[in-house]
Design a protein around this motif. Sequence first.
Motif, short mmCIF file in Angstrom:
data_model
loop_
_atom_site.label_atom_id
_atom_site.label_comp_id
_atom_site.label_asym_id
_atom_site.label_seq_id
_atom_site.Cartn_x
_atom_site.Cartn_y
_atom_site.Cartn_z
N TRP A 13 0.84 -1.20 0.00
CA TRP A 13 0.00 0.00 0.00
C TRP A 13 0.88 1.26 0.00
CZ3 TRP A 13 -0.61 4.18 3.26
CH2 TRP A 13 -1.65 5.04 2.91
N ALA A 14 1.97 1.25 0.75
CA ALA A 14 2.86 2.41 0.81
C ALA A 14 3.47 2.70 -0.57
CB ALA A 14 3.95 2.20 1.85
N LEU A 15 3.62 1.69 -1.39
CA LEU A 15 4.20 1.85 -2.73
C LEU A 15 3.14 1.98 -3.83
CD1 LEU A 15 7.04 -0.81 -2.44
CD2 LEU A 15 7.30 1.69 -2.49
N ARG A 16 1.90 2.15 -3.44
CA ARG A 16 0.79 2.16 -4.40
C ARG A 16 0.97 3.17 -5.53
NH1 ARG A 16 -0.04 5.02 -0.22
NH2 ARG A 16 -1.27 6.93 -0.18
N ASN A 17 1.42 4.38 -5.22
CA ASN A 17 1.59 5.40 -6.25
C ASN A 17 2.85 5.16 -7.07
OD1 ASN A 17 -0.76 6.76 -5.49
ND2 ASN A 17 0.32 7.90 -3.91
N ALA A 18 3.96 4.86 -6.42
CA ALA A 18 5.23 4.65 -7.11
C ALA A 18 5.15 3.47 -8.08
CB ALA A 18 6.36 4.42 -6.10
N GLU A 19 4.39 2.45 -7.72
CA GLU A 19 4.27 1.26 -8.55
C GLU A 19 2.98 1.22 -9.37
OE1 GLU A 19 6.70 -0.90 -8.91
OE2 GLU A 19 7.96 0.09 -7.42
N ALA A 20 2.18 2.27 -9.29
CA ALA A 20 0.90 2.36 -10.02
C ALA A 20 0.03 1.12 -9.77
CB ALA A 20 1.14 2.57 -11.52
N LEU A 21 -0.11 0.77 -8.49
CA LEU A 21 -0.89 -0.41 -8.13
C LEU A 21 -2.39 -0.12 -8.24
CD1 LEU A 21 1.08 -1.62 -4.98
CD2 LEU A 21 1.25 -2.44 -7.33
N PRO A 22 -3.16 -1.13 -8.63
CA PRO A 22 -4.60 -0.95 -8.64
C PRO A 22 -5.13 -0.90 -7.21
CG PRO A 22 -4.05 -3.23 -9.11
CD PRO A 22 -2.75 -2.46 -9.05
N SER A 23 -6.30 -0.35 -7.03
CA SER A 23 -6.91 -0.29 -5.70
C SER A 23 -7.13 -1.70 -5.16
CB SER A 23 -8.25 0.44 -5.76
OG SER A 23 -8.06 1.77 -6.15
N PHE A 24 -6.87 -1.85 -3.85
CA PHE A 24 -7.12 -3.12 -3.20
C PHE A 24 -7.58 -2.88 -1.77
CE2 PHE A 24 -2.48 -2.49 -2.72
CZ PHE A 24 -2.31 -2.61 -1.35
N PHE A 25 -8.17 -3.92 -1.21
CA PHE A 25 -8.54 -3.89 0.21
C PHE A 25 -8.16 -5.22 0.82
CE2 PHE A 25 -12.22 -5.55 -1.98
CZ PHE A 25 -12.73 -6.53 -1.15
N VAL A 26 -7.98 -5.19 2.12
CA VAL A 26 -7.57 -6.38 2.87
C VAL A 26 -8.79 -6.98 3.55
CG1 VAL A 26 -6.08 -7.22 4.73
CG2 VAL A 26 -5.35 -5.29 3.32
N VAL A 27 -8.86 -8.27 3.55
CA VAL A 27 -9.86 -8.98 4.34
C VAL A 27 -9.10 -9.67 5.45
CG1 VAL A 27 -11.69 -10.70 4.35
CG2 VAL A 27 -11.29 -9.34 2.28
N GLY A 28 -9.31 -9.21 6.68
CA GLY A 28 -8.59 -9.78 7.81
C GLY A 28 -8.67 -8.89 9.03
N ASP A 29 -7.79 -9.10 9.97
CA ASP A 29 -7.80 -8.37 11.23
C ASP A 29 -7.02 -7.06 11.08
OD1 ASP A 29 -7.51 -7.44 13.88
OD2 ASP A 29 -7.58 -9.49 14.66
N ALA A 30 -7.70 -5.94 11.16
CA ALA A 30 -7.07 -4.62 11.01
C ALA A 30 -5.98 -4.41 12.06
CB ALA A 30 -8.12 -3.52 11.11
N ARG A 31 -6.14 -4.98 13.24
CA ARG A 31 -5.15 -4.81 14.31
C ARG A 31 -3.79 -5.38 13.92
NH1 ARG A 31 -8.20 -7.72 18.99
NH2 ARG A 31 -8.32 -9.16 17.25
N LEU A 59 -11.38 -4.75 5.45
CA LEU A 59 -12.67 -5.33 5.82
C LEU A 59 -12.36 -6.22 7.02
CD1 LEU A 59 -15.65 -5.46 4.97
CD2 LEU A 59 -15.05 -7.36 3.48
N HIS A 60 -12.61 -5.67 8.20
CA HIS A 60 -12.14 -6.27 9.45
C HIS A 60 -12.89 -7.54 9.81
CE1 HIS A 60 -10.39 -6.39 13.44
NE2 HIS A 60 -11.60 -6.47 13.96
#
Length: 114
Positions: free
Chosen positions: A24-42, A72-73
Motif C-alpha cells: 500500500w505504501a508503494l501504491r503510487n510509485a508502482e501504479a498499483l490498482p486499488s485493493f482492500f484487505v480482508v482480515g484483522d485490522a489490528r 474489511l475487518h
Amino acid sequence: MARALAISMGDPAGIGPEVIAKAWALRNAEALPSFFVVGDARAVEAVSSCPVARITDPSEALEAFSHALPVLHIDGHDRVTPGKPDIGGAQVAFQSLEMATGLARSDGAAALVT
C-alpha cells in the motif's frame, strides 16, 4: 462499475500484514490498482504506521485507498501478537480466505490475491 482487488491477509501473526502495508505504501510509485484487505485490522496496525480505514463494504475501498489501507475487518480473537501464531489467528485466516473468495465470486471484488 470499478471494483478493488481483495487480498486475504492470511495469519494475522504472519508476514502478510507487513507485506500488504508495504505494498500500500508503494501504491503510487508502482501504479498499483486499488485493493482492500480482508482480515484483522489490528494486525496491520501492529506492524505498520500506515493509516488504516476499516470498511464495512468492498465498495468503500476505492474511495479510501488513496489515503488509507482499506481493511474489511474480521474480529475473531482477543489479541494479535506478530510472530506468535495461535488458534484464533488460524480461524481469522480461514475466515479471511473464505470471505475474500466469496467476494471475488460474487463480483464484490475484481479478483482475489492470497
